[in-house]
Write a protein that holds these residues in place. Structure first.
Motif, PDB file in Angstrom:
ATOM      1  N   VAL A  63      36.295 -30.290  19.096  1.00  0.00           N
ATOM      2  CA  VAL A  63      35.799 -28.817  19.481  1.00  0.00           C
ATOM      3  C   VAL A  63      34.312 -28.940  19.086  1.00  0.00           C
ATOM      4  O   VAL A  63      33.930 -29.719  17.813  1.00  0.00           O
ATOM      5  N   THR A  64      33.368 -28.388  19.639  1.00  0.00           N
ATOM      6  CA  THR A  64      31.846 -28.224  19.185  1.00  0.00           C
ATOM      7  C   THR A  64      31.540 -26.918  19.609  1.00  0.00           C
ATOM      8  O   THR A  64      32.050 -26.191  20.553  1.00  0.00           O
ATOM      9  N   GLY A  65      30.621 -26.146  18.805  1.00  0.00           N
ATOM     10  CA  GLY A  65      30.273 -24.851  18.803  1.00  0.00           C
ATOM     11  C   GLY A  65      28.772 -24.720  18.310  1.00  0.00           C
ATOM     12  O   GLY A  65      28.220 -25.303  17.512  1.00  0.00           O
ATOM     13  N   TYR A  66      28.143 -23.510  18.841  1.00  0.00           N
ATOM     14  CA  TYR A  66      26.740 -23.489  18.701  1.00  0.00           C
ATOM     15  C   TYR A  66      26.664 -21.945  18.257  1.00  0.00           C
ATOM     16  O   TYR A  66      27.126 -21.052  18.829  1.00  0.00           O
ATOM     17  N   CYS A  67      25.772 -21.529  17.146  1.00  0.00           N
ATOM     18  CA  CYS A  67      25.551 -20.222  16.721  1.00  0.00           C
ATOM     19  C   CYS A  67      26.854 -19.702  16.228  1.00  0.00           C
ATOM     20  O   CYS A  67      27.557 -20.424  15.389  1.00  0.00           O
ATOM     21  N   MET A  68      27.331 -18.671  16.829  1.00  0.00           N
ATOM     22  CA  MET A  68      28.714 -18.183  16.644  1.00  0.00           C
ATOM     23  C   MET A  68      29.756 -18.973  17.060  1.00  0.00           C
ATOM     24  O   MET A  68      30.771 -19.003  16.434  1.00  0.00           O
ATOM     25  N   GLY A  69      29.526 -19.918  17.951  1.00  0.00           N
ATOM     26  CA  GLY A  69      30.652 -21.010  18.190  1.00  0.00           C
ATOM     27  C   GLY A  69      30.910 -21.842  17.104  1.00  0.00           C
ATOM     28  O   GLY A  69      31.931 -22.427  17.031  1.00  0.00           O
ATOM     29  N   ALA A  70      29.936 -22.158  16.234  1.00  0.00           N
ATOM     30  CA  ALA A  70      30.132 -22.910  14.938  1.00  0.00           C
ATOM     31  C   ALA A  70      31.256 -22.199  14.124  1.00  0.00           C
ATOM     32  O   ALA A  70      32.367 -23.166  13.803  1.00  0.00           O
ATOM     33  N   ARG A  71      31.235 -20.887  13.953  1.00  0.00           N
ATOM     34  CA  ARG A  71      32.499 -20.458  13.437  1.00  0.00           C
ATOM     35  C   ARG A  71      33.896 -20.182  14.014  1.00  0.00           C
ATOM     36  O   ARG A  71      34.743 -20.598  13.358  1.00  0.00           O
ATOM     37  N   LEU A  72      33.626 -20.469  15.506  1.00  0.00           N
ATOM     38  CA  LEU A  72      34.873 -20.442  16.315  1.00  0.00           C
ATOM     39  C   LEU A  72      35.705 -21.951  16.038  1.00  0.00           C
ATOM     40  O   LEU A  72      36.626 -21.953  16.038  1.00  0.00           O
ATOM     41  N   ALA A  73      34.739 -22.777  16.238  1.00  0.00           N
ATOM     42  CA  ALA A  73      35.157 -24.382  15.836  1.00  0.00           C
ATOM     43  C   ALA A  73      36.050 -24.546  14.343  1.00  0.00           C
ATOM     44  O   ALA A  73      36.899 -25.146  14.635  1.00  0.00           O
ATOM     45  N   LEU A  74      35.650 -23.853  13.540  1.00  0.00           N
ATOM     46  CA  LEU A  74      36.002 -23.709  12.144  1.00  0.00           C
ATOM     47  C   LEU A  74      37.396 -23.333  12.276  1.00  0.00           C
ATOM     48  O   LEU A  74      38.569 -23.562  11.745  1.00  0.00           O
ATOM     49  N   PHE A  75      37.479 -21.977  12.770  1.00  0.00           N
ATOM     50  CA  PHE A  75      38.633 -21.054  12.855  1.00  0.00           C
ATOM     51  C   PHE A  75      39.649 -21.991  13.630  1.00  0.00           C
ATOM     52  O   PHE A  75      40.716 -22.018  13.124  1.00  0.00           O
ATOM     53  N   THR A  76      39.225 -22.706  14.872  1.00  0.00           N
ATOM     54  CA  THR A  76      40.248 -23.250  15.602  1.00  0.00           C
ATOM     55  C   THR A  76      40.735 -24.515  14.861  1.00  0.00           C
ATOM     56  O   THR A  76      41.745 -24.720  14.752  1.00  0.00           O
ATOM     57  N   ALA A  77      39.623 -25.256  14.404  1.00  0.00           N
ATOM     58  CA  ALA A  77      40.295 -26.644  13.477  1.00  0.00           C
ATOM     59  C   ALA A  77      41.194 -26.369  12.414  1.00  0.00           C
ATOM     60  O   ALA A  77      42.103 -26.839  12.241  1.00  0.00           O
TER      61      ALA A  77
END
Length: 251
Positions: free
Chosen positions: A130-144
């Motif tokens: 999973v990789t995420g950008y801006c708010m997507g970085a938070r989503l990557a953490l929640f998913t992991a």
């Protein structure tokens, strides 16, 4: 890099249908899967080009419209080039939509995205990245953190509010994460002050998470997004090198 095929796909979730973009190598062979989480501006041509670049490096990449509850992409009317000077007007529309995607909703959506990626014949068996950008970085953490058996690696770039005092702060997922992490922080980012950077790293270390966090000197929030005025070519290429290195180690 190999030839790439891009396709629009729809993903059933518990709350509706998320439209998404799927990019994969043109040979059709199963490749490791990568779930790419958007920034706040949403699914648009630049994010598709990022997915294409990853696919050209040998991965099957899925980019869901995480704002699907508010409509199909593009959810917002965006100029071809997003000048940060226009952000006050844009954020009148973006802000409420962004705030409505709570950690609870994001975590509820994630299994649908992971399943849609893993079920594709073009995706190799096993966990994904999973990789995420801006708010997507938070989503990557929640998913992991929520689905450690499904995520082998996670990356985030210019993420904001990664380690706040909130009871649902992303850094609190650390104790559940088994994936290897890489995070590239923007040096000039008011949404991630030094104290949060330190708290984030300390949480990962205390949880025994394999990780590397780097601060990109002089880079601003959004440095990977070439269709915005915050883009930084040098920092962006550094991000690509770090991300591809993580994926190579993982798969």
């Amino acid at each position: 890099m190999t030839s790439v095929q891009g396709t629009a796909v729809d993903i059933p979730t518990e709350d509706g249908i998320s439209d998404a973009y799927l990019a994969r190598p043109g040979d059709g062979l199963p490749r490791p899967g990568v779930l790419l989480y958007q920034d706040a501006y949403g699914l648009r041509p630049h994010l598709k080009s990022m997915a294409d670049r990853l696919a050209g490096a040998g991965y099957t990449v899925l980019v869901p419209n995480v704002f699907y509850r508010h409509g199909r992409a593009p959810v917002f009317e965006l100029p071809d080039f997003i000048d940060t000077a226009a952000r006050p007007q844009l954020w009148d529309a973006i802000g409420p939509v962004l705030q409505s995607l709570t950690p609870e909703l994001a975590t509820r959506d994630a299994p649908a995205y992971l399943r849609a990626l893993s079920d594709r014949p073009e995706t190799a068996d096993g966990p994904v990245a999973v990789t995420g950008y801006c708010m997507g970085a938070r989503l990557a953490l929640f998913t992991a953190g929520a689905y450690p058996d499904r995520v082998a690696a996670a990356a985030g770039f210019h993420g904001g509010r990664l380690a706040t005092d909130a009871p649902d702060s992303p850094h609190l997922a650390a104790e559940h994460i088994t994936a290897e992490l890489y995070f590239g922080h923007a040096d000039e980012d008011p949404s991630l002050p030094t104290e949060q950077i330190d708290r984030f790293d300390a949480a990962l270390t205390a949880a025994g998470v394999r990780h590397r966090c780097e601060v990109y000197g002089g880079a601003h929030h959004g440095f990977t997004q070439a269709d915005t005025s915050e883009y930084d070519r040098v920092a962006d290429e550094r991000h690509w090198a770090a991300l591809l290195d993580l994926l190579k180690r993982t798969f």
